[in-house]
Design an enzyme around this catalytic site. Sequence first.
Site, PDB file in Angstrom:
ATOM      1  N   SER A 169      -9.821   1.068   2.935  1.00 49.19           N
ATOM      2  CA  SER A 169      -8.986   1.925   2.118  1.00 49.19           C
ATOM      3  C   SER A 169      -7.874   1.187   1.378  1.00 49.19           C
ATOM      4  O   SER A 169      -7.310   1.749   0.453  1.00 49.19           O
ATOM      5  CB  SER A 169      -8.350   3.006   2.990  1.00 49.19           C
ATOM      6  OG  SER A 169      -7.451   2.421   3.919  1.00 49.19           O
ATOM      7  N   LYS A 209       0.851  -1.197   0.000  1.00 47.56           N
ATOM      8  CA  LYS A 209       0.000   0.000   0.000  1.00 47.56           C
ATOM      9  C   LYS A 209       0.883   1.243   0.000  1.00 47.56           C
ATOM     10  O   LYS A 209       1.939   1.249   0.649  1.00 47.56           O
ATOM     11  CB  LYS A 209      -0.880  -0.070   1.252  1.00 47.56           C
ATOM     12  CG  LYS A 209      -1.945   0.999   1.390  1.00 47.56           C
ATOM     13  CD  LYS A 209      -2.826   0.693   2.616  1.00 47.56           C
ATOM     14  CE  LYS A 209      -3.946   1.688   2.822  1.00 47.56           C
ATOM     15  NZ  LYS A 209      -4.820   1.343   3.960  1.00 47.56           N
ATOM     16  N   SER A 215      -9.893  -1.575   6.948  1.00 48.50           N
ATOM     17  CA  SER A 215      -9.293  -1.330   5.631  1.00 48.50           C
ATOM     18  C   SER A 215      -8.512  -2.479   5.020  1.00 48.50           C
ATOM     19  O   SER A 215      -8.163  -2.411   3.853  1.00 48.50           O
ATOM     20  CB  SER A 215      -8.367  -0.123   5.699  1.00 48.50           C
ATOM     21  OG  SER A 215      -9.130   1.023   5.515  1.00 48.50           O
TER      22      SER A 215
HETATM   23  N1  GLN Z   1     -13.430   2.985   6.304  1.00 51.91           N
HETATM   24  C1  GLN Z   1     -12.906   3.356   7.581  1.00 51.91           C
HETATM   25  C2  GLN Z   1     -12.552   4.817   7.584  1.00 51.91           C
HETATM   26  O1  GLN Z   1     -12.805   5.440   6.626  1.00 51.91           O
HETATM   27  C3  GLN Z   1     -11.697   2.530   7.892  1.00 51.91           C
HETATM   28  C4  GLN Z   1     -10.504   2.933   7.128  1.00 51.91           C
HETATM   29  C5  GLN Z   1      -9.284   2.204   7.527  1.00 51.91           C
HETATM   30  O2  GLN Z   1      -9.348   1.135   8.149  1.00 51.91           O
HETATM   31  N2  GLN Z   1      -8.154   2.813   7.236  1.00 51.91           N
HETATM   32  O3  GLN Z   1     -12.027   5.349   8.504  1.00 51.91           O
END
Ligand code: GLN
Length: 485
Positions: A153, A78, A177
């Site tokens: 994400s 990532k 995420s």
């Molecule tokens: N979708 C969640 C957020 O927007 C989790 C994102 C993540 O785990 N980085 O915060």
Amino acid sequence: MDLNSLTISDLREKLTAGETTSVELTRAFLARIKATDERVNAFITVCETEALAAAAAADQRIAAGHAAALTGIPLAVKDIFNTLDVRTTCGSKILANYVSPYDATAITKLREQGAVIIGKLNMDEFAMGSSNENSAAGSVKNPWDLQRVPGGSSGGSAAAIAAGQALATLGTDTGGSIRQPASHCGVVGLKPTYGRVSRYGVIAYASSLDQVGPLARNVEDCATLLGVVAGYDPADSTSVDTPVPDYLANLKKGIKGKRIGLPQEYFIEGLDADVKSAVDAAIETYQSLGAEMVEVSLPHTDYAVACYYLIATAEASSNLARYDGVRFGVRKDNGEGLIGMYQQTRAAGFGAEVKRRIMLGTYALSSGYYDAYYLKAQKVRTLIRQDFLDAFEQVDLLLTPVAPTPAFKLGEKVDDPLQMYLSDIFTIPTNLAGTCALSLPCGTSSEGLPIGLQLIGKPFAEAEILQAAWAFENATGFGGQLAEL
Ligand code: GLN
């Protein structure tokens, strides 16, 4: 080369036996990226030159009989991990062309074990999102249906595997995420216990929740990758100094006699019918493998999403204060003085969702509101953690859906942040509790979309959930397929 059935474990054998070389393998993945990534958009940066050089060096080590756990294996990470050799954008305009002066600890560990890093994967800006539509590099498309989101994400980290562009990847999970995109793309993804993997050199979103973890085609590869990146790091004071077990040692021992908890709050009205039937079938599979199902309750689940969006945004507002045009990345300056430069830089550099969260977090932390919002959320977080610890007095692990629906359509939730936030309803509580959880494929919807199953473990019980996941994968054969593109 046929990339379809490869796994890290087969490839290690093939590389040692001289049936293929790391250069050949790396070229095959680079070719697949070239052929498919215009449609999938999983990569922000492909590092062809660096990868081929690393592959050539790996081939020499293999020839000399010095192969380590990942020598010559092409992986991708990532774009939130700092890397010395190529830029790290974190999906943001404000870090366009930012090059870190050091490698994140997880990257150092991959390199020490000989991995070939072929690129940096697309993601929601600063890891804020559930659909990968918040990336300055554009949306990632789900390889199973290009009209749909891959989840977020770490959308690029999951989509690249399903598209056959990388064998395995690293992602991060603050509220789901790793697990939610793994579920939407039909791959295995694991969020370790908070403190299990070093966060040093991982761009911070919400520091008390962020955790690094692996995504892969199968459970065994996930276990291998976790074994490489896990461990105490003096450079991350929240990493925990507890030995890293051999995650492969007991992987195939089965789950006979284990007690699996089904939290009643996770089997709610509104759960998509295909998700429900795939998870119900998984419960039956586990029973047939000799596990005992126990109904449990996590009574504070209803407060988890609200609690998370106070804590995560509060921490984000503080972490993102450093992007001021002075020390990192892009600067915009129309000559209106220092404050003007800050304002122009941040206005131009951050996307809409990141700005929304900085504002929400700043509000929750401001004097007069701190006690009512931030402090209250911290208290609720303790209750949520206690729910899990209480449940683990009765059971060995928990089984739940990962997401309420399969992958949704691109654009479907962009104008409704609350709906978007609710897609993490089953993953967020484990981040608040700090414990470990994984997502593994358990079926497909009537439209042919992957569906994931979540197994939640006790703190530092990654080996146990991997063992349970392997038993399911071995019994059902779900997962491991690549999407046709
Ligand atoms: N979708 C969640 C957020 O927007 C989790 C994102 C993540 O785990 N980085 O915060």
